[in-house]
Design an enzyme around this catalytic site. Structure first.
Site, short mmCIF file in Angstrom:
data_model
loop_
_atom_site.label_atom_id
_atom_site.label_comp_id
_atom_site.label_asym_id
_atom_site.label_seq_id
_atom_site.Cartn_x
_atom_site.Cartn_y
_atom_site.Cartn_z
CG ASN A 122 -16.65 4.21 39.66
OD1 ASN A 122 -17.13 5.31 39.86
ND2 ASN A 122 -16.26 3.79 38.45
CD GLU A 168 -15.87 6.00 35.45
OE1 GLU A 168 -16.55 5.28 36.20
OE2 GLU A 168 -16.27 6.41 34.36
ZN LIG Z 1 -19.24 5.05 34.17
#
Ligand SMILES: [Zn+2]
Length: 371
Positions: A122, A168
């Site tokens: 990400n 995340e």
């Molecule tokens: Zn990861």
């Protein structure tokens, strides 16, 4: 990377009869190079070039040194848009669309380099006091479009976007809160760096000069469930001292001043881990250390580039302590000749050790002669 001029370079230039008055504009001088220039009564002229500064070639024309490109996003403090309408307008403004395009581009580069697998990885960019652009969950980072990017606040609450944000993002936000210079974070699973994280081996320092200049010491945090508040807490704790952090049994997270800078750091991390791994298969596992003295030059270069280093002020002997590096690799090679003439000053050498080294060398030389 700017040209770096060492004391040795200056001595070489002197030997060739070249003038030390015309060093390349923008060059960085190591501390020992600066000392040499001062001892010769010359001002260190190789300081970093200021944007738009000029250098005069011999023909008298003036060349305007171009400014360095700068992708850092600077928002007005206290100027975040208020209310859904204003937030949506900001989210679709040309400056934010430029950043979304950059995130898509970085995602493709990560996918092409095998830094992400499946829907992993990400990317975030901070765009306000309380606003962060982030990639969505469950998408391949190699196949995103600008319309897939989301906007969240610093509590992770989604403010805009057509897809749900990554789970995340909280880890990225924790880094940004702990380290205001962190304007962009990137997380991925590059195989070599992740292998160190899976083996719980912190990559040894003082081996790869590029990584030492641009990353400093790579950090490591113990395993916690991905996306949990525990992993966010652990990463935030060490982020001010480490722009590249290995997440045990998971991957890597890096931060930079902009998304391009952060991407370079994940590339630097992966390349260093891959290089150290390959090098550890060579030469009987003996790796040559940069050594504490030269590492002080690197830390000085980091400072000149505006990057602090928690190792600043450490003694030479403390700088390259790799005793925790475990795959059976010795990180310091010092043959008898190097010990006699290398970077240990004579007054710091152990006379007993010198004697033993000399004895071993003499024995080997005698045996070679007799062979
Ligand atoms: Zn990861």
């Amino acid at each position: 990377m700017p040209t770096i001029i060492t004391e040795k370079d200056l001595l070489e230039m002197q030997k060739k009869g070249e003038s030390l008055d015309t060093l390349p504009a923008g060059a960085l001088l190591t501390p020992s190079a600066k000392d040499l220039l001062s001892s010769l009564g010359k001002a260190p002229t190789g300081a970093p070039a200021r944007p738009g500064s000029s250098a005069k070639p011999k023909n008298g024309d003036t060349y305007q040194v171009p400014p360095l490109p700068d992708f850092e996003y600077r928002w007005k403090k206290g100027g975040d848009p208020v209310g859904n309408k204003a937030i949506q307008a900001f989210f679709h403004s040309p400056e934010i669309v430029t950043l979304k395009n950059r995130m898509v581009d970085i995602g493709r580069r990560m996918w092409n380099r095998n830094f992400v697998d499946g829907n992993g990885g990400n990317i975030t960019i901070r765009v306000g006091d309380n606003m962060v652009l982030c990639t969505p969950t469950l998408i391949s980072k190699g196949y995103m479009t600008p319309d897939d990017i989301c906007l969240v606040d610093l509590d992770g609450k989604q403010l805009a976007g057509t897809r749900p944000r990554t789970s995340e993002v909280n880890t990225h936000i924790a880094i940004m809160k702990a380290t205001p210079e962190a304007k962009s974070c990137i997380h991925g699973h590059p195989p070599h760096s992740t292998a160190y994280a899976v083996a719980s081996v912190t990559p040894p320092s003082c081996l790869c000069s590029e990584a030492e200049v641009f990353l400093g010491e790579i950090g490591m945090v113990p395993y916690e469930t991905p996306g949990s508040s525990e992993v966010a807490e652990r990463v935030a704790k060490i982020a001010p001292d480490h722009c590249s952090i290995l997440l045990e049994n998971h991957g890597v997270i890096v931060w930079g001043k902009d998304v391009e800078d952060a991407y370079w750091k994940i590339e630097n991390t992966e390349t260093a881990c891959q290089t150290i791994w390959i090098a550890s298969q060579l030469n009987g596992g003996q790796l040559h250390s940069i050594g504490g003295r030269k590492m002080q030059d690197i830390i000085a270069i980091r400072k000149q580039l505006g990057m602090s280093d928690k190792r600043d002020g450490l003694k030479e002997c403390e700088l390259c302590d790799n005793s925790e590096f475990r795959p059976g690799v010795t990180c310091e090679v010092r043959g008898p000749e190097e010990a006699a003439t290398g970077d240990i000053p004579p007054d710091e050498r152990d006379p007993e050790a010198e004697k033993v080294v000399q004895m071993v060398t003499d024995t080997i030389m005698q045996r070679l002669k007799n062979a």
